[in-house]
Scaffold this active site. Sequence first.
Site, short mmCIF file in Angstrom:
data_model
loop_
_atom_site.label_atom_id
_atom_site.label_comp_id
_atom_site.label_asym_id
_atom_site.label_seq_id
_atom_site.Cartn_x
_atom_site.Cartn_y
_atom_site.Cartn_z
N HIS A 387 0.85 -1.19 0.00
CA HIS A 387 0.00 0.00 0.00
C HIS A 387 0.89 1.25 0.00
CE1 HIS A 387 -3.54 2.46 0.77
NE2 HIS A 387 -2.76 3.15 1.57
N ALA A 388 0.67 2.12 -0.97
CA ALA A 388 1.53 3.28 -1.14
C ALA A 388 1.45 4.21 0.07
CB ALA A 388 1.14 4.04 -2.41
N HIS A 417 1.05 11.77 -6.34
CA HIS A 417 0.29 11.97 -5.10
C HIS A 417 1.20 11.82 -3.88
CE1 HIS A 417 -3.02 11.49 -2.15
NE2 HIS A 417 -2.21 10.59 -1.61
N GLU A 418 1.98 10.74 -3.82
CA GLU A 418 2.82 10.50 -2.65
C GLU A 418 3.89 11.58 -2.50
OE1 GLU A 418 1.95 8.51 -0.46
OE2 GLU A 418 0.49 7.34 -1.60
N HIS A 421 2.84 14.51 -0.41
CA HIS A 421 3.08 14.37 1.03
C HIS A 421 4.53 14.71 1.37
CE1 HIS A 421 -0.79 12.58 1.90
NE2 HIS A 421 -0.60 11.64 1.01
N GLU A 445 -3.75 15.15 1.88
CA GLU A 445 -4.11 14.26 0.78
C GLU A 445 -4.33 15.02 -0.53
OE1 GLU A 445 -3.86 11.09 0.97
OE2 GLU A 445 -3.47 11.12 3.13
N HIS A 546 -7.31 0.84 5.02
CA HIS A 546 -7.45 1.90 6.01
C HIS A 546 -8.27 1.50 7.23
CE1 HIS A 546 -6.29 3.69 2.22
NE2 HIS A 546 -5.85 4.72 2.87
N TYR A 556 -9.88 11.87 2.84
CA TYR A 556 -9.80 11.63 1.41
C TYR A 556 -11.00 12.23 0.68
CZ TYR A 556 -6.21 8.33 2.87
OH TYR A 556 -5.09 7.77 3.44
#
Length: 668
Positions: A387-388, A417-418, A421, A445, A546, A556
């Site tokens: 899971h990323a 996306h990552e 963060h 997010e 999650h 999210y």
Amino acid sequence: MTKPIRALLALSITAAVIGLGGCKKEPTPTTTTGAPATAPAGETADQFVARVNDEYRKMYPEMTAAQWLSSTYINDDSQLLSAKANERYLAQLNSWIDQAKRFEGQQMSPETARAIQLLKLGTAMPPPKNPEHLAELTQIATKMEGTYGAGTYCKGEGDDKQCRQLGDLEDVLRSNRDYDAQLDAWQGWHTVAQPMRKDYVRFVELVNEGARDMGFADTGEMWRSGYDMTPAEIAAETDRLWSQVKPLYEQLHCFARTRLDAKYGTDRGHVAGNMLPAHLLGNMWQQDWGNRWDILAPYPDASIPEITGALESQYKASFDAQLTKNPGKRSPDDLAQIEQDAKLATAKLMTERAQDFYTSLGMAKLPESYWSKTQFIKPRDRDVVCHASAWDMNMAGDVRTKMCIKPNEEDFTTIYHELGHVYYYMAYNKLPPLFQQGAHDGFHEAIGDTIVLAMTPQYLQSIGLAGDQQVSNEALINAQMRMALAKVSFLPFGLMIDRWRWGVFDGSIKPADYNKAWWELKAKYQGVAPVSARGEEFFDAGAKYHVPGNTPYTRYFLSHVLQFQFYKALCDAAGHKGPLYECSFYGNKEAGAKFQAMLSKGASQPWQKTLKELTGGEQMDASAVLEYFAPLQTWLKQQNEGKTCGWQADASVAAPAPTDKPAAPAKS
């Protein structure tokens, strides 16, 4: 999607294979953590916050190292290290929260008052004061994540036995169009969660005990208290935002049902009540319908950026290059390693391309340590949590991502996306640790996804992942549909997971009804249903990372609204003229400076102020979503004309919104 480590104050208790049922309980919190039994005499509130920031910064690297290890080397030893590191942190957190109660009702600076409030809300897993229960909680949490991370679906016996993990089963849903093969993969993964059910019931009891110890009615109320609003206000706010976007989702749902009926027949293309079959949407949780492009493409003959094909070609070129480097006779192991090396080279190339977008805005390059310490692909020799996720290991520049990257469009956008963060971490690293969070968790997010919105067909063409783009209404509708299948389809899913957990936490959803309530809420919000009965022998909520990973999910949903607000604001800053959906601010330093300024604020001020500094308004608003998708919504209404849209979920599915009771006064 990720669980930003800092945003949860490092409560990403990571994966392991077996439980610790035979372990002895730990000593009391003070002996476990080494924390002082009492705070220094005469300490002021300002001095207390300064001390907590210092103590937290010092303990943080050891805690994240244990969690990283248990995510990237799943075994009983790493599980033990992670559980104990997290237990020490939670015990320390309890000690800090107790010490903070001395200052209730005292005059103090707004910054100190905010820091103390964030300290109290700084965990998604409120720790019980009872040390035996605290030890039990951390063990259960680690065990559940481990069960998920090592989850395997096997069928057949002996030499015919076939075992597949999540990535393999997702590939079936992504690429296989056989009805029964998809159903087998979907049902197979959901068997992995069944052993978690009993543990989750106990987990809920323990976190609710911790929430009550901290003065909240239950864990759901605590989660809803982290938005610079009352718990009732944020619940109502999510309802308001959903009401803005629901008509668009209903049109997309109607179109998808028509196309699935055409593909599989009306007896299989939808479920009773005009709901969509859970296993036919190309995604294990029906949160992203992009893998059904071959069925849902508005104009199959019109051009679309074929990102996956381009990335697969890059991988093949890398593989061929590795073969050339290693001529002669090769053993099966040699070939497997060559394939692994080619996967790694392609994954790094994809990540470098994502980094390039951020640096084009004036942001710094990722540190060298990122490239040497990140998990880019699934190792050959061990189980890992694929899971990323994005990690800030030490609050001082040791940032990483953890993925099992494959050369496809979904993983390519996930990297962007990552890195959102990661760039948030680096931007607020200069702040005191208690302020090193997103303005609220939805902000964290939304950062990377704002960049994803700017990945227009023209941008993809400029980086060699798409050919010349035809300019036509058909091409526009195709591009809009591609984005809607990822963004609009997600919205009700983003809402319903915490609606389920809020009910679980406040007791309105009983353990005996976990699965029933799960599917009632999926029916209510998503219009999705399984094709066969899913009784209480199942625990289908646990098949989504999650839930066993205990990551709040409302973030999210909020991020899918905020990212369009951010995108519009950055397009305005870049001087974009024309339709919103045509905007890419790639390379624009003015937009980059405005974005960086927002990131650097972290949680040091209420999110409303941070939002206003970027967008000019203090309220989350989905109007930018509707502006972006206006051409598609018009087209969908035309396509659906004369059809019966919407779905009929049983009236009993309408689970009541939580009734937020005032938080109980903190115990002295």
